[in-house]
Design an enzyme around this catalytic site. Structure first.
Site, PDB file in Angstrom:
ATOM      1  N   HIS A 118     -36.266  70.110  56.155  1.00 41.77           N
ATOM      2  CA  HIS A 118     -35.231  69.089  55.983  1.00 41.77           C
ATOM      3  C   HIS A 118     -35.855  67.757  55.557  1.00 41.77           C
ATOM      4  O   HIS A 118     -36.750  67.237  56.223  1.00 41.77           O
ATOM      5  CB  HIS A 118     -34.472  68.909  57.309  1.00 41.77           C
ATOM      6  N   GLU A 121     -37.534  69.759  61.791  1.00 40.19           N
ATOM      7  CA  GLU A 121     -37.304  70.808  60.796  1.00 40.19           C
ATOM      8  C   GLU A 121     -38.161  70.544  59.565  1.00 40.19           C
ATOM      9  O   GLU A 121     -37.889  69.602  58.813  1.00 40.19           O
ATOM     10  CB  GLU A 121     -35.827  70.853  60.400  1.00 40.19           C
ATOM     11  N   ASP A 146     -32.329  70.653  52.237  1.00 42.98           N
ATOM     12  CA  ASP A 146     -33.132  71.651  52.935  1.00 42.98           C
ATOM     13  C   ASP A 146     -33.741  72.564  51.884  1.00 42.98           C
ATOM     14  O   ASP A 146     -33.003  73.143  51.061  1.00 42.98           O
ATOM     15  CB  ASP A 146     -32.263  72.491  53.884  1.00 42.98           C
ATOM     16  N   HIS A 201     -26.899  64.937  55.444  1.00 41.01           N
ATOM     17  CA  HIS A 201     -26.284  65.908  54.537  1.00 41.01           C
ATOM     18  C   HIS A 201     -24.874  65.459  54.157  1.00 41.01           C
ATOM     19  O   HIS A 201     -24.450  65.637  53.005  1.00 41.01           O
ATOM     20  CB  HIS A 201     -26.204  67.279  55.211  1.00 41.01           C
TER      21      HIS A 201
END
Length: 252
Positions: free
Chosen positions: A223, A220, A162, A155
């Site tokens: 993500h 995740e 996301d 990120h």
């Protein structure tokens, strides 16, 4: 990073987390209680120094995703209290990616459109100081769900996003096996629970993103890292210091 690889080897901790998560709907906002007040952690993070930049890395070129397609929907939780810290840590609800990653995401959106879906974006570029804040605020037994600031996050490089699916007809988010930022095994990309339709929707998202060079994070399902993330530096640029984009630069 710890990750359960099969149901028979799932840890006792994970079993407890699943049991606890079952008490909440998958779409509920997950919360933790930091050991110290968030404003204090934020102040410390702003004073910290991110990892050094490599000479081989490209010059950043962050693009506001809202300028690229009207079909992108946004729910930037970190600009609100509807996040795992119950505190707004972003000064803006905009979402930025490096230009190649942003253009790839537009192609994902176009492909999903024919299937009746759009992309709902939770987060994209994240200043490094927020990554440090997340690490310091999160209990060690949940550190697999946050990035280590010593190495930074994708990120921070503007090469991670996301997101989830929404239905074009209704505009409503598609149900997934867990909610966004849920720090339980339900968030794992290979979690076998939930409904058959939720797992199917998760796979539709994964396949669409993979075709354009995005890799799903095992811990995740929401993500995704863009394939060229190594080309870009870890950034600590605040949102208010990113130049605004006035007009759209690509068709939906």
């Amino acid at each position: 990073m710890f990750r359960s690889t099969c149901l028979v080897t799932i840890s006792f901790w994970s079993l407890l987390q699943v049991a606890h998560a079952a008490q909440e709907p998958a779409g509920a906002v997950f919360h933790i209680t930091p050991g110290r007040p968030v404003p204090e952690l934020m102040d410390n993070a702003l004073k910290a120094t991110p990892p050094a930049r490599s000479a081989q890395e490209k010059k950043p070129d962050l693009v506001d995703l809202s300028s690229l397609s009207p079909l992108f929907h946004f729910d930037v939780r970190y600009a609100t209290t509807r996040n795992f810290l119950s505190y707004p840590v972003y000064s803006s609800s905009h979402a930025y990616l490096e230009r190649p990653a942003a253009q790839a995401l537009v192609r994902v959106q176009r492909a999903l459109h024919s299937q009746g879906y759009g992309l709902l974006i939770y987060d994209a570029y994240r200043p490094w100081y927020v990554t440090k804040l997340f690490w310091d605020a999160t209990p060690p037994d949940k550190h697999q769900f946050v990035a280590d600031p010593a190495v930074g996050s994708m990120h921070n490089r503007g090469c991670a996003v996301d997101l989830t699916l929404y239905e074009l007809k209704s505009g409503l988010p598609v149900s997934m096996p867990s909610g966004f930022d849920e720090m339980t095994p339900r968030a794992y990309a290979d979690y076998t629970g939930g409904t058959q339709q939720e797992r199917k929707s998760r796979e539709i998202l994964r396949q669409a993103m993979a075709r354009e060079g995005f890799t799903q994070l095992p811990e995740e399902w929401w993500h995704f890292d863009y394939k060229d993330w190594r080309d870009y530096p870890i950034q600590n640029l605040r949102f208010e210091d990113i130049p605004p984009v006035v007009k759209r630069t690509a068709a939906p």
